[in-house]
Design an enzyme around this catalytic site. Structure first.
Site, PDB file in Angstrom:
ATOM      1  N   GLY A  68      -4.730  -3.014 -13.638  1.00  0.00           N
ATOM      2  CA  GLY A  68      -6.236  -2.848 -14.123  1.00  0.00           C
ATOM      3  C   GLY A  68      -6.273  -1.165 -13.847  1.00  0.00           C
ATOM      4  O   GLY A  68      -7.549  -0.743 -13.932  1.00  0.00           O
ATOM      5  N   THR A  69      -5.544  -0.541 -13.499  1.00  0.00           N
ATOM      6  CA  THR A  69      -5.682   0.884 -13.315  1.00  0.00           C
ATOM      7  C   THR A  69      -6.279   1.642 -14.286  1.00  0.00           C
ATOM      8  O   THR A  69      -5.574   1.319 -15.313  1.00  0.00           O
ATOM      9  CB  THR A  69      -4.381   1.509 -12.865  1.00  0.00           C
ATOM     10  OG1 THR A  69      -3.842   0.738 -11.547  1.00  0.00           O
ATOM     11  CG2 THR A  69      -4.467   2.903 -12.245  1.00  0.00           C
ATOM     12  N   THR A  70      -6.991   2.538 -14.390  1.00  0.00           N
ATOM     13  CA  THR A  70      -7.367   3.273 -15.469  1.00  0.00           C
ATOM     14  C   THR A  70      -7.041   4.765 -15.276  1.00  0.00           C
ATOM     15  O   THR A  70      -6.787   5.395 -14.247  1.00  0.00           O
ATOM     16  CB  THR A  70      -9.061   3.181 -15.691  1.00  0.00           C
ATOM     17  OG1 THR A  70      -9.676   3.722 -14.401  1.00  0.00           O
ATOM     18  CG2 THR A  70      -9.386   1.592 -16.121  1.00  0.00           C
ATOM     19  N   HIS A  97     -20.997   4.715 -12.659  1.00  0.00           N
ATOM     20  CA  HIS A  97     -20.070   4.086 -11.348  1.00  0.00           C
ATOM     21  C   HIS A  97     -20.349   4.720 -10.123  1.00  0.00           C
ATOM     22  O   HIS A  97     -21.064   6.003 -10.033  1.00  0.00           O
ATOM     23  CB  HIS A  97     -18.668   4.230 -11.672  1.00  0.00           C
ATOM     24  CG  HIS A  97     -18.110   3.403 -12.928  1.00  0.00           C
ATOM     25  ND1 HIS A  97     -18.312   3.715 -14.268  1.00  0.00           N
ATOM     26  CD2 HIS A  97     -17.537   2.166 -12.845  1.00  0.00           C
ATOM     27  CE1 HIS A  97     -17.735   2.770 -14.843  1.00  0.00           C
ATOM     28  NE2 HIS A  97     -17.239   1.736 -14.102  1.00  0.00           N
ATOM     29  N   HIS A  98     -19.977   4.001  -8.981  1.00  0.00           N
ATOM     30  CA  HIS A  98     -20.170   4.496  -7.623  1.00  0.00           C
ATOM     31  C   HIS A  98     -19.397   5.953  -7.528  1.00  0.00           C
ATOM     32  O   HIS A  98     -18.752   6.633  -8.409  1.00  0.00           O
ATOM     33  CB  HIS A  98     -19.424   3.711  -6.871  1.00  0.00           C
ATOM     34  CG  HIS A  98     -17.714   3.430  -7.119  1.00  0.00           C
ATOM     35  ND1 HIS A  98     -16.710   4.191  -6.760  1.00  0.00           N
ATOM     36  CD2 HIS A  98     -17.384   2.413  -7.927  1.00  0.00           C
ATOM     37  CE1 HIS A  98     -15.911   3.496  -7.222  1.00  0.00           C
ATOM     38  NE2 HIS A  98     -16.111   2.543  -8.078  1.00  0.00           N
ATOM     39  N   LYS A 118     -15.258   6.900  -7.751  1.00  0.00           N
ATOM     40  CA  LYS A 118     -14.560   6.826  -8.943  1.00  0.00           C
ATOM     41  C   LYS A 118     -14.017   8.187  -9.330  1.00  0.00           C
ATOM     42  O   LYS A 118     -14.581   9.297  -9.339  1.00  0.00           O
ATOM     43  CB  LYS A 118     -15.388   6.225 -10.258  1.00  0.00           C
ATOM     44  CG  LYS A 118     -14.442   5.926 -11.246  1.00  0.00           C
ATOM     45  CD  LYS A 118     -15.266   5.123 -12.317  1.00  0.00           C
ATOM     46  CE  LYS A 118     -14.465   4.748 -13.561  1.00  0.00           C
ATOM     47  NZ  LYS A 118     -13.000   4.056 -13.337  1.00  0.00           N
ATOM     48  N   GLU A 161       0.787  -1.299   0.001  1.00  0.00           N
ATOM     49  CA  GLU A 161       0.104  -0.043  -0.042  1.00  0.00           C
ATOM     50  C   GLU A 161       1.031   1.112  -0.113  1.00  0.00           C
ATOM     51  O   GLU A 161       1.984   1.088   0.245  1.00  0.00           O
ATOM     52  CB  GLU A 161      -0.914   0.067   1.209  1.00  0.00           C
ATOM     53  CG  GLU A 161      -2.406  -0.384   1.076  1.00  0.00           C
ATOM     54  CD  GLU A 161      -3.215   0.558  -0.074  1.00  0.00           C
ATOM     55  OE1 GLU A 161      -2.626   1.601  -0.110  1.00  0.00           O
ATOM     56  OE2 GLU A 161      -3.956   0.093  -0.512  1.00  0.00           O
TER      57      GLU A 161
HETATM   58  P1  NAD Z   1      -9.262   2.329  -4.340  1.00  0.00           P
HETATM   59  O1  NAD Z   1      -9.091   3.694  -4.426  1.00  0.00           O
HETATM   60  O2  NAD Z   1     -10.274   1.728  -3.342  1.00  0.00           O
HETATM   61  O3  NAD Z   1      -8.024   1.583  -4.289  1.00  0.00           O
HETATM   62  C1  NAD Z   1      -6.799   1.886  -4.948  1.00  0.00           C
HETATM   63  C2  NAD Z   1      -5.601   1.584  -3.934  1.00  0.00           C
HETATM   64  O4  NAD Z   1      -4.519   2.029  -4.304  1.00  0.00           O
HETATM   65  C3  NAD Z   1      -5.937   2.658  -2.530  1.00  0.00           C
HETATM   66  O5  NAD Z   1      -5.859   1.573  -1.382  1.00  0.00           O
HETATM   67  C4  NAD Z   1      -4.454   3.308  -2.493  1.00  0.00           C
HETATM   68  O6  NAD Z   1      -4.339   3.674  -1.014  1.00  0.00           O
HETATM   69  C5  NAD Z   1      -3.740   2.303  -3.204  1.00  0.00           C
HETATM   70  N1  NAD Z   1      -2.449   3.030  -3.481  1.00  0.00           N
HETATM   71  C6  NAD Z   1      -2.271   4.417  -3.960  1.00  0.00           C
HETATM   72  N2  NAD Z   1      -0.925   4.695  -4.155  1.00  0.00           N
HETATM   73  C7  NAD Z   1      -0.317   3.322  -3.925  1.00  0.00           C
HETATM   74  C8  NAD Z   1       0.972   3.332  -4.128  1.00  0.00           C
HETATM   75  N3  NAD Z   1       2.045   4.028  -4.380  1.00  0.00           N
HETATM   76  N4  NAD Z   1       1.310   1.857  -3.765  1.00  0.00           N
HETATM   77  C9  NAD Z   1       0.523   0.979  -3.434  1.00  0.00           C
HETATM   78  N5  NAD Z   1      -0.874   1.189  -3.543  1.00  0.00           N
HETATM   79  C10 NAD Z   1      -1.203   2.510  -3.603  1.00  0.00           C
HETATM   80  O7  NAD Z   1      -9.847   2.290  -5.871  1.00  0.00           O
HETATM   81  P2  NAD Z   1     -10.414   0.901  -6.696  1.00  0.00           P
HETATM   82  O8  NAD Z   1     -11.801   1.299  -6.739  1.00  0.00           O
HETATM   83  O9  NAD Z   1      -9.895  -0.424  -5.928  1.00  0.00           O
HETATM   84  O10 NAD Z   1      -9.950   1.067  -8.259  1.00  0.00           O
HETATM   85  C11 NAD Z   1      -8.499   1.155  -8.506  1.00  0.00           C
HETATM   86  C12 NAD Z   1      -8.266   1.312  -9.818  1.00  0.00           C
HETATM   87  O11 NAD Z   1      -8.748   0.192 -10.450  1.00  0.00           O
HETATM   88  C13 NAD Z   1      -8.803   2.503 -10.549  1.00  0.00           C
HETATM   89  O12 NAD Z   1      -8.179   2.969 -11.485  1.00  0.00           O
HETATM   90  C14 NAD Z   1     -10.241   1.888 -11.251  1.00  0.00           C
HETATM   91  O13 NAD Z   1     -10.629   2.669 -12.303  1.00  0.00           O
HETATM   92  C15 NAD Z   1      -9.590   0.543 -11.777  1.00  0.00           C
HETATM   93  N6  NAD Z   1     -10.639  -0.650 -11.833  1.00  0.00           N
HETATM   94  C16 NAD Z   1     -10.209  -1.239 -12.920  1.00  0.00           C
HETATM   95  C17 NAD Z   1     -11.153  -2.587 -12.872  1.00  0.00           C
HETATM   96  C18 NAD Z   1     -10.561  -3.386 -14.343  1.00  0.00           C
HETATM   97  O14 NAD Z   1     -11.264  -4.217 -14.560  1.00  0.00           O
HETATM   98  N7  NAD Z   1      -9.733  -2.845 -15.104  1.00  0.00           N
HETATM   99  C19 NAD Z   1     -12.345  -2.638 -12.203  1.00  0.00           C
HETATM  100  C20 NAD Z   1     -12.337  -1.920 -11.250  1.00  0.00           C
HETATM  101  C21 NAD Z   1     -11.561  -0.744 -10.906  1.00  0.00           C
END
Ligand code: NAD
Length: 265
Positions: free
Chosen positions: A97-99, A154-155, A158, A33
């Site tokens: 998965g990050t967008t 979305h929620h 986002k 994290e």
């Molecule tokens: P979230 O905010 O709940 O989770 C993101 C996590 O990343 C947080 O816990 C944050 O503290 C952590 N983080 C930030 N900087 C970090 C670092 N340097 N090192 C480690 N961890 C770090 O968000 P989420 O809803 O879980 O979504 C995360 C991403 O995934 C978004 O970009 C979202 O759009 C994407 N997403 C993609 C899909 C897919 O299928 N590709 C599905 C759902 C969500």
């Protein structure tokens, strides 16, 4: 196979912990994290309300890349770009998965793909990947008298808009039409914007509540409208798809792959 999760305490991170623990042939190698996260040092099993697994949350992603065969990353674009560099250095597969990545962050991912296996998808659900294929086909068949609009909801947490999936659907529609999305996209409308140009691909973004992810692509033509919709009701579909991608990655050569490659579409 050893799989680690960066951003392990996030909404998707917690789903991913559960998905790795449930997967056959996969061991949870670690979770990271951002430094200062309140759950730092906690057991990853306890973090998701399960039994302790003897692996704790760390702020050292480098150690995870050294220890794992694949790392799954659903975090934020700045972190993902840094993780791509660690993947390239260690040769560990990275499942992204990050967008919402900007051009420089995407360039870091593409560069890492020259050294190791990267799977990058705006959406890891099987259903959305079927949708992408259907949209491309429909856009190929229907003439540009059918206006294409991509609607997503979305929620309220986002942060990026339109969603990565909406943009991927826009790219699929543009590919079907033989055009480039960036040349025909309209991502927001406000005020006196004039009549809709023929051939435009429009986007509409809704945010609210706990909606996991709804996407509709409309083809609004003369006298009829085709609508193709996908609704995700659980983040489990994304987590399961990402773990499947990690397992698939272990037998691939370096490169940047999509979920379509993983699913063999
Ligand atoms: P979230 O905010 O709940 O989770 C993101 C996590 O990343 C947080 O816990 C944050 O503290 C952590 N983080 C930030 N900087 C970090 C670092 N340097 N090192 C480690 N961890 C770090 O968000 P989420 O809803 O879980 O979504 C995360 C991403 O995934 C978004 O970009 C979202 O759009 C994407 N997403 C993609 C899909 C897919 O299928 N590709 C599905 C759902 C969500």
């Amino acid at each position: 196979m050893k799989i680690a999760i960066v951003g392990a305490a996030g909404r998707m991170g917690r789903m991913l912990i559960a998905a790795v623990l449930a997967a056959d042939g996969a061991d949870l190698a670690g979770g990271s994290e951002a430094a200062g996260h309140p759950d730092m040092g906690r057991d990853l099993g306890e973090l998701i309300g399960a039994d302790a697994v003897g692996v704790t949350l760390t702020s050292d992603p480098r150690a995870l890349f050294e220890a794992a065969d694949a790392v799954i990353d659903f975090t934020v674009p700045t972190a993902t770009a840094a993780h791509a560099m660690l993947a390239a250095e260690s040769g560990t597969a990275l499942i992204i998965g990050t967008t919402g990545l900007d051009a420089a962050q995407q360039a870091a991912v593409d560069a890492a793909g020259e050294k190791t296996v990267i799977v990058q998808a705006a959406n890891y659900s099987v259903g959305v990947n079927v949708l992408l294929g259907l949209v491309e086909k429909a856009a190929q068949i229907l003439p540009d008298a059918y206006d294409i609009e991509v609607l997503e909801m979305h929620h309220h947490h986002k942060v990026d808009a339109p969603s990565g999936t909406a943009l991927a659907l826009g790219h699929a529609a543009a590919a079907g039409r033989g055009v480039v999305l960036d040349e025909v996209a309209c991502k927001a409308r406000d005020g006196i914007v004039g009549a809709r140009p023929r051939g435009e691909i429009g986007f509409a973004t809704l945010r609210g509540g706990d909606v996991v992810g709804d996407h509709t692509v409309m083809f609004a033509g003369p006298g009829e409208r085709v609508e193709i919709t996908h609704k995700a009701s659980s983040r489990e579909v994304f987590a399961g798809g990402a773990v499947r991608a990690a397992q698939w990655a272990s037998s691939q050569q370096p490169g940047v792959y999509s979920m379509k490659d993983v699913l063999g579409f």
